[in-house]
Motif scaffolding. Structure first.
Motif, PDB file in Angstrom:
ATOM      1  N   ALA A 122     -15.083  -3.627 -11.250  1.00  0.00           N
ATOM      2  CA  ALA A 122     -14.218  -4.199 -12.292  1.00  0.00           C
ATOM      3  C   ALA A 122     -13.405  -3.095 -12.961  1.00  0.00           C
ATOM      4  O   ALA A 122     -12.193  -3.247 -13.198  1.00  0.00           O
ATOM      5  CB  ALA A 122     -15.061  -4.952 -13.315  1.00  0.00           C
ATOM      6  N   GLY A 125     -10.626  -2.161 -10.963  1.00  0.00           N
ATOM      7  CA  GLY A 125      -9.684  -3.269 -10.755  1.00  0.00           C
ATOM      8  C   GLY A 125      -9.619  -3.722  -9.313  1.00  0.00           C
ATOM      9  O   GLY A 125      -8.557  -4.097  -8.814  1.00  0.00           O
ATOM     10  N   GLY A 127     -10.960  -6.379  -7.819  1.00  0.00           N
ATOM     11  CA  GLY A 127     -10.801  -7.827  -7.620  1.00  0.00           C
ATOM     12  C   GLY A 127     -11.562  -8.370  -6.416  1.00  0.00           C
ATOM     13  O   GLY A 127     -11.007  -9.112  -5.612  1.00  0.00           O
TER      14      GLY A 127
END
Ligand code: DP6
Length: 332
Positions: A122, A125, A127
């Motif tokens: 997370a 980033g 995803g």
């Protein structure tokens, strides 16, 4: 590039059908399929912050800074996440807290690497989907892949990397089972699982264990789905004993049991004979997990307290998936 900081939480899990041995040690592709229950009361909460002002990854667990091999293992995992990102070069500050007492001998690589993976992915980033996060956690610690999804989780053995991850076979509310853990020795184990998995390769008893493992795994999944306590209890104990037979006969021999371990196993057998819904299982350590139905929990807890050698008792119900609790822009 602005950097994120993220906090995630993951439960530990207890396997009904154990993972022991790998078909590929580097990628932690397991020799056999396993099945576990997440433990709601045993959680690790981890914050990962990638920072420009750090020269090396810094990891704190329950207020203590990690060093040596334990640190190297986390750094390798952070390197995997940085390389998945592609251009992330920053080092991370990792702060991790366990919800259970640090001195109970329950320190869990499963909850630890699941929370680390979900928080770091997370913060970077990435995803990723749940199955991808589970697969990535597997590289840090095999059993961690079962702590990413919630409830009762199966991890199928496959030769292909992208098919080997944990998946929920029954959700949290499927069956209110409990794990009443008898702590008989809180000391850290002398030989960890990673080394133990390798020792299984040259052990002829592992071959016999693996021959029966698929049958036990299928029986456990079907008993779980049918909420058939007697079938599930029988296969849980059989599988744990097959695991310890391999451990004991490895070279060097891994004998995790203490006198208190056997005292609890015998007590559980006695309670079962009286009709209580309880079964024992034991991981790579001396503590005994008494898996039981909700109705039996109170009695088991009360009786365990007077079994010789039992120092503490911890009780847990079925836990949910690993979750991101918060994310924000990083300071450094
Ligand atoms: C006996 O997942 O701790 O608890 O992949 O080296 O971290 P590594 O091993 P680990 O092994 C777990 C072994 C076990 C059985 C189980 O949880 O399935």
């Amino acid at each position: 590039m602005r950097l994120l900081k993220a906090t995630a939480e993951a439960c530990a899990n207890i396997a009904f059908i154990k993972y022991w041995g790998n078909r590929d040690h580097e990628r932690r592709l397991p020799a056999n399929s396993s099945l576990s229950m997440n433990l709601a009361a045993l959680r690790t909460r981890t914050t990962v912050e990638f920072r420009r002002d750090l020269e090396s990854d810094t990891v704190q667990v329950d207020g203590r800074e990690l060093g040596g091999k334990a640190l190297d293992r986390v750094v390798s995992h952070l390197d995997r996440i940085r390389s998945l990102h592609g251009t992330l070069r920053e080092k991370a500050l990792v702060v991790s807290e366990n919800s259970f007492p640090a001195d109970a001998g329950l320190a869990s690589s499963a909850s630890g690497f699941a929370a680390l993976t979900v928080a770091a992915a997370a913060a970077a980033g990435l995803g990723l989907r749940t199955d991808e996060l589970s697969r990535l956690s597997r590289y840090g610690s095999g059993s961690a892949c079962r702590s990413v999804p919630g409830g009762f989780v199966a991890w199928d053995a496959h030769d292909e990397d992208d098919r080997s991850f944990g998946r929920t076979v029954a959700p949290v509310g499927h069956w209110d089972l409990r794990d009443v853990i008898a702590i008989v020795d809180p000391a850290a184990k002398e030989v960890g699982s990673t080394e133990g998995h390798r020792l299984a390769d040259s052990n002829p008893f592992q071959k016999a264990r693996l021959e029966g493992s698929t049958g036990r795994y299928r029986a456990a999944v079907s008993a779980l789905l049918a909420r058939d306590w007697d079938r599930l209890a029988a296969v849980i104990e059989e599988d744990a004993l097959a695991l310890h037979a391999v451990m004991m006969t490895s070279r060097p021999s891994l004998l995790y049991w203490q006198p208190g371990t056997l005292a609890v196993m015998r007590a559980v057998r006695g309670w079962k004979a009286q009709g209580l819904q309880v079964a024992f299982t034991i991981d790579a350590g001396p503590n005994v997990h008494c898996i039981c139905t909700a109705a039996a929990t109170g009695e088991i807890e009360a009786m365990l307290a007077s079994v010789p050698g039992v120092m503490h008792i911890l009780s847990s119900g079925v836990g949910g998936p690993a979750v991101v609790l918060s994310s924000s822009w990083a300071g450094g």
